[in-house]
Design an enzyme around this catalytic site. Structure first.
Site, short mmCIF file in Angstrom:
data_model
loop_
_atom_site.label_atom_id
_atom_site.label_comp_id
_atom_site.label_asym_id
_atom_site.label_seq_id
_atom_site.Cartn_x
_atom_site.Cartn_y
_atom_site.Cartn_z
N LYS A 173 6.27 -1.71 1.81
CA LYS A 173 5.16 -1.29 2.64
C LYS A 173 4.10 -2.13 2.30
O LYS A 173 3.09 -2.02 1.65
CB LYS A 173 4.74 0.16 2.14
CG LYS A 173 4.01 1.30 3.05
CD LYS A 173 4.10 2.68 2.32
CE LYS A 173 3.10 3.37 3.20
NZ LYS A 173 3.35 3.55 4.58
N HIS A 230 -0.55 -20.98 0.67
CA HIS A 230 0.66 -19.86 1.11
C HIS A 230 1.57 -19.52 -0.40
O HIS A 230 1.58 -18.62 -0.73
CB HIS A 230 1.69 -20.64 1.98
CG HIS A 230 1.23 -20.67 3.23
ND1 HIS A 230 0.23 -21.47 3.85
CD2 HIS A 230 1.41 -19.82 4.49
CE1 HIS A 230 -0.07 -21.17 5.12
NE2 HIS A 230 1.00 -20.32 5.29
N GLU A 281 12.91 2.96 13.67
CA GLU A 281 12.08 3.97 12.98
C GLU A 281 10.89 3.96 14.14
O GLU A 281 10.89 3.43 15.22
CB GLU A 281 11.77 4.03 11.75
CG GLU A 281 10.69 2.55 11.50
CD GLU A 281 10.57 2.26 10.08
OE1 GLU A 281 10.37 3.16 9.20
OE2 GLU A 281 10.41 1.13 9.76
N LEU A 290 11.36 1.70 6.68
CA LEU A 290 10.72 2.03 5.44
C LEU A 290 11.45 3.48 5.10
O LEU A 290 11.49 4.40 5.90
CB LEU A 290 9.19 2.31 5.90
CG LEU A 290 8.32 2.68 4.60
CD1 LEU A 290 8.21 1.26 3.74
CD2 LEU A 290 7.29 3.35 4.95
N ARG A 302 8.08 4.15 -4.79
CA ARG A 302 8.22 3.23 -3.68
C ARG A 302 7.07 2.15 -3.63
O ARG A 302 7.42 0.81 -3.28
CB ARG A 302 7.81 4.10 -2.24
CG ARG A 302 8.13 3.16 -1.05
CD ARG A 302 8.15 3.99 0.33
NE ARG A 302 6.72 4.62 0.63
CZ ARG A 302 6.88 5.18 1.50
NH1 ARG A 302 7.54 5.46 2.25
NH2 ARG A 302 5.37 5.86 1.68
N ARG A 338 -6.85 -21.85 -0.18
CA ARG A 338 -5.72 -20.98 0.76
C ARG A 338 -4.41 -21.62 0.56
O ARG A 338 -4.38 -22.57 1.04
CB ARG A 338 -6.41 -21.09 2.21
CG ARG A 338 -5.33 -20.23 3.10
CD ARG A 338 -5.92 -20.14 4.60
NE ARG A 338 -4.73 -19.57 5.43
CZ ARG A 338 -3.99 -19.92 6.05
NH1 ARG A 338 -3.40 -21.29 5.63
NH2 ARG A 338 -2.94 -19.37 6.61
N TYR A 342 0.95 -1.26 0.01
CA TYR A 342 -0.03 0.03 -0.05
C TYR A 342 0.85 1.04 -0.10
O TYR A 342 2.01 1.19 0.15
CB TYR A 342 -0.94 -0.03 1.14
CG TYR A 342 -0.37 0.29 2.41
CD1 TYR A 342 0.48 -0.51 3.31
CD2 TYR A 342 -0.56 1.44 3.25
CE1 TYR A 342 1.39 -0.38 4.40
CE2 TYR A 342 0.22 1.92 4.41
CZ TYR A 342 0.60 0.94 5.02
OH TYR A 342 1.62 1.34 6.19
C1 LIG Z 1 6.74 2.27 9.60
C2 LIG Z 1 6.83 3.41 8.98
N1 LIG Z 1 8.06 4.24 8.69
C3 LIG Z 1 8.00 5.39 8.12
C4 LIG Z 1 6.69 6.18 7.75
C5 LIG Z 1 6.75 7.51 6.91
O1 LIG Z 1 6.86 7.20 5.52
P1 LIG Z 1 6.42 8.45 4.79
O2 LIG Z 1 7.09 9.65 5.10
O3 LIG Z 1 6.62 8.09 3.53
O4 LIG Z 1 4.84 8.50 5.12
C6 LIG Z 1 5.86 5.31 7.58
C7 LIG Z 1 4.56 5.85 7.10
O5 LIG Z 1 3.57 5.21 7.25
C8 LIG Z 1 5.65 3.90 8.12
O6 LIG Z 1 4.65 3.23 8.28
#
Ligand SMILES: Cc1ncc(COP(=O)(O)O)c(C=O)c1O
Length: 289
Positions: free
Chosen positions: A149, A104, A181, A205, A53, A102, A34
């Site tokens: 993501k 995997h 993060e 991310l 991304r 289902r 997403y």
């Molecule tokens: C785990 C994580 N890290 C960092 C971010 C920040 O990413 P962005 O600045 O692209 O929204 C998000 C955004 O949802 C996130 O879910």
């Protein structure tokens, strides 16, 4: 709050009428990726970077991009227009699709499910800007490919709930003595006038908002560095910021109950936040892609 019209597999329809199969692999396995794209004054912000991304996330789960950037651009504009424009955010999800049964290991020839909807972007409350937010820390319990993501967000969800339970806004994650993060944010640590963020890789991310911060810092002649940040550096920060698409940048003013930066948003935050605001507005009316 979600806005009324969504996009599902080529159609625009009321969100309340949108239906997907319970055998969709997103429902059974979290087998989906997403994006969340902010929209300011009816213009998707950093759309190219979000779609890049999305392509990387799709490649990471061995899916082909079902739409081109231009086609996604069209879907985004259409959703913005059909939901009356303004400031909002778009949620885009691509699942591997539904199959009967289902398994995997997915079969060939699945048709991906494409879903997008718009949500109102509430303006930042004066309190969040003036007072900043509380954060707690916790061990990072997520999987090894956090650069994808994925909608499989169970660890993130549980970690965010820890913050909510503690009356805090975000859980900042630590792994092997280093900052990764936040549960849904990129964390910036400011020390002696320099902005630090952990380097991109599989363990976080790659944030699109973080890249905006880096660009704006350069404009303001503020140095920013991508380097590993130890837990003690995090705790000794002059300022801590959270960056994420739906809110831009927020100042963390308490960490595990202890004051950061005198428990108020610091001077660097104020400069950067002003620059962020004017950057988003200065793009108004320019093509999003
Ligand atoms: C785990 C994580 N890290 C960092 C971010 C920040 O990413 P962005 O600045 O692209 O929204 C998000 C955004 O949802 C996130 O879910």
């Amino acid at each position: 709050m979600p806005l009324p019209i969504c996009y599902l597999n080529g159609d625009y329809l009321p969100l309340t009428e949108a239906r997907v199969s319970p055998l969709d692999r997103a429902f059974l396995f979290g087998d989906a990726v997403y994006e969340v794209v902010p929209v300011y004054a009816a213009r998707p912000f950093r759309l190219r970077e979000h779609l890049d991304r999305l392509d990387r996330s799709l490649a990471g789960i061995r899916m082909h991009a079902p739409l081109t950037h231009a086609e996604w651009g069209q879907v985004c504009q259409e959703l913005v227009a059909r939901n009356s424009g303004g400031d909002l955010y778009l949620y885009i999800q691509i699942t591997r699709g539904a199959e009967f049964g289902r398994n995997h290991a997915w079969g060939a020839d699945l048709t991906p499910t494409l879903f997008a909807y718009a949500s109102a972007l509430e303006p930042l409350s004066a309190q969040l800007l003036d007072r900043g937010v509380a954060a707690i820390t916790a061990a990072d319990t997520r999987w090894a490919r956090r650069d994808i993501k994925s909608t499989a967000l169970l660890a993130n969800v549980l970690l965010k709930k820890l913050a909510a339970d503690a009356g805090a806004y975000e859980t900042i994650l630590l792994e092997n003595g280093e900052l990764t993060e936040g549960s849904s944010t990129t964390v910036h640590v400011i020390k002696d006038g320099v902005i630090h963020t952990p380097p991109n890789g599989h363990h976080i991310l790659p944030g699109t908002t973080r890249d905006v911060v880096t660009e704006l810092a350069a404009r303001l002649s503020v140095q920013s560095k991508s380097d590993s940040i130890s837990e003690s550096q995090l705790r000794a920060a002059d300022e801590i910021w959270l960056a994420f698409s739906t809110r831009g940048v927020l100042a963390v003013t308490t960490l595990d109950g202890r004051a950061v930066a005198g428990a108020a948003p610091g001077p660097m935050f104020k400069r950067l936040n002003r620059a962020f605001d004017s950057y988003a507005r200065e793009l108004a009316g320019t093509p999003p892609l």
